[in-house]
Scaffold this motif. Structure first.
Motif, PDB file in Angstrom:
ATOM      1  N   TYR A  51       0.846  -1.188   0.000  1.00 35.79           N
ATOM      2  CA  TYR A  51       0.000   0.000   0.000  1.00 35.79           C
ATOM      3  C   TYR A  51       0.882   1.237   0.000  1.00 35.79           C
ATOM      4  O   TYR A  51       2.069   1.180   0.332  1.00 35.79           O
ATOM      5  CB  TYR A  51      -0.970   0.014   1.189  1.00 35.79           C
ATOM      6  CG  TYR A  51      -0.293   0.279   2.515  1.00 35.79           C
ATOM      7  CD1 TYR A  51      -0.082   1.578   2.950  1.00 35.79           C
ATOM      8  CD2 TYR A  51       0.136  -0.761   3.317  1.00 35.79           C
ATOM      9  CE1 TYR A  51       0.553   1.821   4.161  1.00 35.79           C
ATOM     10  CE2 TYR A  51       0.766  -0.528   4.521  1.00 35.79           C
ATOM     11  CZ  TYR A  51       0.972   0.776   4.943  1.00 35.79           C
ATOM     12  OH  TYR A  51       1.605   1.007   6.133  1.00 35.79           O
ATOM     13  N   VAL A  52       0.302   2.357  -0.379  1.00 29.15           N
ATOM     14  CA  VAL A  52       0.966   3.659  -0.339  1.00 29.15           C
ATOM     15  C   VAL A  52      -0.031   4.667   0.227  1.00 29.15           C
ATOM     16  O   VAL A  52      -1.232   4.390   0.296  1.00 29.15           O
ATOM     17  CB  VAL A  52       1.453   4.111  -1.733  1.00 29.15           C
ATOM     18  CG1 VAL A  52       2.511   3.175  -2.279  1.00 29.15           C
ATOM     19  CG2 VAL A  52       0.285   4.227  -2.695  1.00 29.15           C
ATOM     20  N   GLY A  53       0.475   5.825   0.609  1.00 24.64           N
ATOM     21  CA  GLY A  53      -0.422   6.853   1.110  1.00 24.64           C
ATOM     22  C   GLY A  53       0.313   8.117   1.519  1.00 24.64           C
ATOM     23  O   GLY A  53       1.520   8.256   1.293  1.00 24.64           O
ATOM     24  N   ASN A  54      -0.452   9.014   2.102  1.00 25.22           N
ATOM     25  CA  ASN A  54       0.052  10.285   2.604  1.00 25.22           C
ATOM     26  C   ASN A  54      -0.337  10.426   4.069  1.00 25.22           C
ATOM     27  O   ASN A  54      -1.328   9.837   4.509  1.00 25.22           O
ATOM     28  CB  ASN A  54      -0.554  11.447   1.812  1.00 25.22           C
ATOM     29  CG  ASN A  54      -0.186  11.384   0.355  1.00 25.22           C
ATOM     30  OD1 ASN A  54       0.979  11.393  -0.004  1.00 25.22           O
ATOM     31  ND2 ASN A  54      -1.195  11.287  -0.502  1.00 25.22           N
ATOM     32  N   TRP A  55       0.434  11.253   4.795  1.00 22.43           N
ATOM     33  CA  TRP A  55       0.121  11.477   6.195  1.00 22.43           C
ATOM     34  C   TRP A  55       0.461  12.914   6.600  1.00 22.43           C
ATOM     35  O   TRP A  55       1.288  13.575   5.967  1.00 22.43           O
ATOM     36  CB  TRP A  55       0.861  10.488   7.097  1.00 22.43           C
ATOM     37  CG  TRP A  55       2.346  10.738   7.185  1.00 22.43           C
ATOM     38  CD1 TRP A  55       3.310  10.231   6.356  1.00 22.43           C
ATOM     39  CD2 TRP A  55       3.015  11.566   8.133  1.00 22.43           C
ATOM     40  NE1 TRP A  55       4.536  10.694   6.730  1.00 22.43           N
ATOM     41  CE2 TRP A  55       4.394  11.520   7.825  1.00 22.43           C
ATOM     42  CE3 TRP A  55       2.597  12.346   9.201  1.00 22.43           C
ATOM     43  CZ2 TRP A  55       5.348  12.225   8.554  1.00 22.43           C
ATOM     44  CZ3 TRP A  55       3.552  13.044   9.932  1.00 22.43           C
ATOM     45  CH2 TRP A  55       4.911  12.976   9.611  1.00 22.43           C
ATOM     46  N   THR A  56      -0.197  13.366   7.660  1.00 25.78           N
ATOM     47  CA  THR A  56       0.127  14.623   8.339  1.00 25.78           C
ATOM     48  C   THR A  56      -0.093  14.390   9.828  1.00 25.78           C
ATOM     49  O   THR A  56      -0.777  13.436  10.223  1.00 25.78           O
ATOM     50  CB  THR A  56      -0.762  15.802   7.889  1.00 25.78           C
ATOM     51  OG1 THR A  56      -2.124  15.511   8.212  1.00 25.78           O
ATOM     52  CG2 THR A  56      -0.635  16.084   6.406  1.00 25.78           C
ATOM     53  N   PHE A  57       0.461  15.248  10.634  1.00 24.43           N
ATOM     54  CA  PHE A  57       0.179  15.231  12.068  1.00 24.43           C
ATOM     55  C   PHE A  57      -0.450  16.584  12.373  1.00 24.43           C
ATOM     56  O   PHE A  57       0.211  17.614  12.312  1.00 24.43           O
ATOM     57  CB  PHE A  57       1.441  15.000  12.897  1.00 24.43           C
ATOM     58  CG  PHE A  57       1.138  14.560  14.299  1.00 24.43           C
ATOM     59  CD1 PHE A  57       1.041  13.214  14.617  1.00 24.43           C
ATOM     60  CD2 PHE A  57       0.902  15.491  15.302  1.00 24.43           C
ATOM     61  CE1 PHE A  57       0.729  12.797  15.899  1.00 24.43           C
ATOM     62  CE2 PHE A  57       0.591  15.093  16.584  1.00 24.43           C
ATOM     63  CZ  PHE A  57       0.507  13.744  16.889  1.00 24.43           C
ATOM     64  N   THR A  58      -1.744  16.581  12.665  1.00 23.11           N
ATOM     65  CA  THR A  58      -2.520  17.812  12.787  1.00 23.11           C
ATOM     66  C   THR A  58      -3.366  17.797  14.044  1.00 23.11           C
ATOM     67  O   THR A  58      -4.094  16.826  14.296  1.00 23.11           O
ATOM     68  CB  THR A  58      -3.451  17.960  11.559  1.00 23.11           C
ATOM     69  OG1 THR A  58      -2.674  17.837  10.368  1.00 23.11           O
ATOM     70  CG2 THR A  58      -4.167  19.283  11.563  1.00 23.11           C
ATOM     71  N   LYS A  59      -3.257  18.872  14.832  1.00 26.69           N
ATOM     72  CA  LYS A  59      -4.090  19.051  16.030  1.00 26.69           C
ATOM     73  C   LYS A  59      -4.031  17.841  16.961  1.00 26.69           C
ATOM     74  O   LYS A  59      -5.032  17.421  17.530  1.00 26.69           O
ATOM     75  CB  LYS A  59      -5.526  19.373  15.646  1.00 26.69           C
ATOM     76  CG  LYS A  59      -5.650  20.669  14.872  1.00 26.69           C
ATOM     77  CD  LYS A  59      -7.084  20.980  14.527  1.00 26.69           C
ATOM     78  CE  LYS A  59      -7.141  22.266  13.709  1.00 26.69           C
ATOM     79  NZ  LYS A  59      -8.482  22.589  13.282  1.00 26.69           N
ATOM     80  N   GLY A  60      -2.841  17.244  17.088  1.00 25.45           N
ATOM     81  CA  GLY A  60      -2.659  16.127  18.005  1.00 25.45           C
ATOM     82  C   GLY A  60      -3.032  14.766  17.457  1.00 25.45           C
ATOM     83  O   GLY A  60      -3.052  13.784  18.194  1.00 25.45           O
ATOM     84  N   PHE A  61      -3.311  14.692  16.156  1.00 27.84           N
ATOM     85  CA  PHE A  61      -3.707  13.428  15.541  1.00 27.84           C
ATOM     86  C   PHE A  61      -2.815  13.097  14.344  1.00 27.84           C
ATOM     87  O   PHE A  61      -2.448  13.985  13.570  1.00 27.84           O
ATOM     88  CB  PHE A  61      -5.153  13.481  15.050  1.00 27.84           C
ATOM     89  CG  PHE A  61      -6.154  13.668  16.134  1.00 27.84           C
ATOM     90  CD1 PHE A  61      -6.576  12.593  16.904  1.00 27.84           C
ATOM     91  CD2 PHE A  61      -6.668  14.928  16.402  1.00 27.84           C
ATOM     92  CE1 PHE A  61      -7.504  12.767  17.917  1.00 27.84           C
ATOM     93  CE2 PHE A  61      -7.600  15.106  17.417  1.00 27.84           C
ATOM     94  CZ  PHE A  61      -8.017  14.028  18.167  1.00 27.84           C
ATOM     95  N   TYR A  62      -2.503  11.808  14.195  1.00 29.12           N
ATOM     96  CA  TYR A  62      -1.843  11.291  13.006  1.00 29.12           C
ATOM     97  C   TYR A  62      -2.965  11.018  12.010  1.00 29.12           C
ATOM     98  O   TYR A  62      -3.844  10.180  12.245  1.00 29.12           O
ATOM     99  CB  TYR A  62      -1.090  10.005  13.360  1.00 29.12           C
ATOM    100  CG  TYR A  62      -0.693   9.160  12.177  1.00 29.12           C
ATOM    101  CD1 TYR A  62       0.281   9.594  11.289  1.00 29.12           C
ATOM    102  CD2 TYR A  62      -1.278   7.922  11.968  1.00 29.12           C
ATOM    103  CE1 TYR A  62       0.657   8.806  10.211  1.00 29.12           C
ATOM    104  CE2 TYR A  62      -0.899   7.125  10.897  1.00 29.12           C
ATOM    105  CZ  TYR A  62       0.060   7.579  10.018  1.00 29.12           C
ATOM    106  OH  TYR A  62       0.430   6.805   8.954  1.00 29.12           O
TER     107      TYR A  62
END
Length: 122
Positions: free
Chosen positions: A69-80
């Motif tokens: 699998y592939v994907g994108n991520w961010t860490f925003t407002k205390g959440f992955y």
């Protein structure tokens, strides 16, 4: 009848008073800086697969049943928050609480209201 209820209640209290509480030493990762320092760039494993959370905002890995699998991520407002593509199908974005205890990570889906998965950080 009343005597047996009282005796049972006392037995229940005494019988459980020596049982230690399950230790839960997980601490929530609250900032993107913490997440980057503790998780990003390391291999994550669990019985169902492996994952890499890359410094460039990408993620990839292998699921035993579904393959790569592939994907994108961010860490925003205390959440992955991550969105994945598995077998050419997008999963949609899911934001998760991330907690750490040594080399164990606990991810709780749906902003902490969903299923929990404990994985090993290598």
């Amino acid at each position: 009848m009343r005597t047996s209820i009282i005796a049972f209640s006392i037995f229940a209290l005494v019988g459980t008073s020596g049982v230690p509480a399950l230790a839960d030493n997980f601490k929530r990762i609250k900032t993107s800086e913490e997440f980057s320092a503790l998780v990003v760039g390391k291999k994550i494993t669990w019985p169902g697969g492996t994952a890499f959370i890359r410094p460039n905002g990408k993620t990839d890995g292998r699921l035993k049943k579904q393959g790569k699998y592939v994907g994108n991520w961010t860490f925003t407002k205390g959440f992955y928050c991550r969105n994945l593509v598995i077998k050419k199908e997008a999963t949609g974005t899911n934001c998760q609480i991330v907690e750490i205890d040594g080399n164990k990570l606990r991810f709780t889906r749906d902003q902490g209201k969903g299923a929990t998965n404990i994985v090993t950080l290598k």
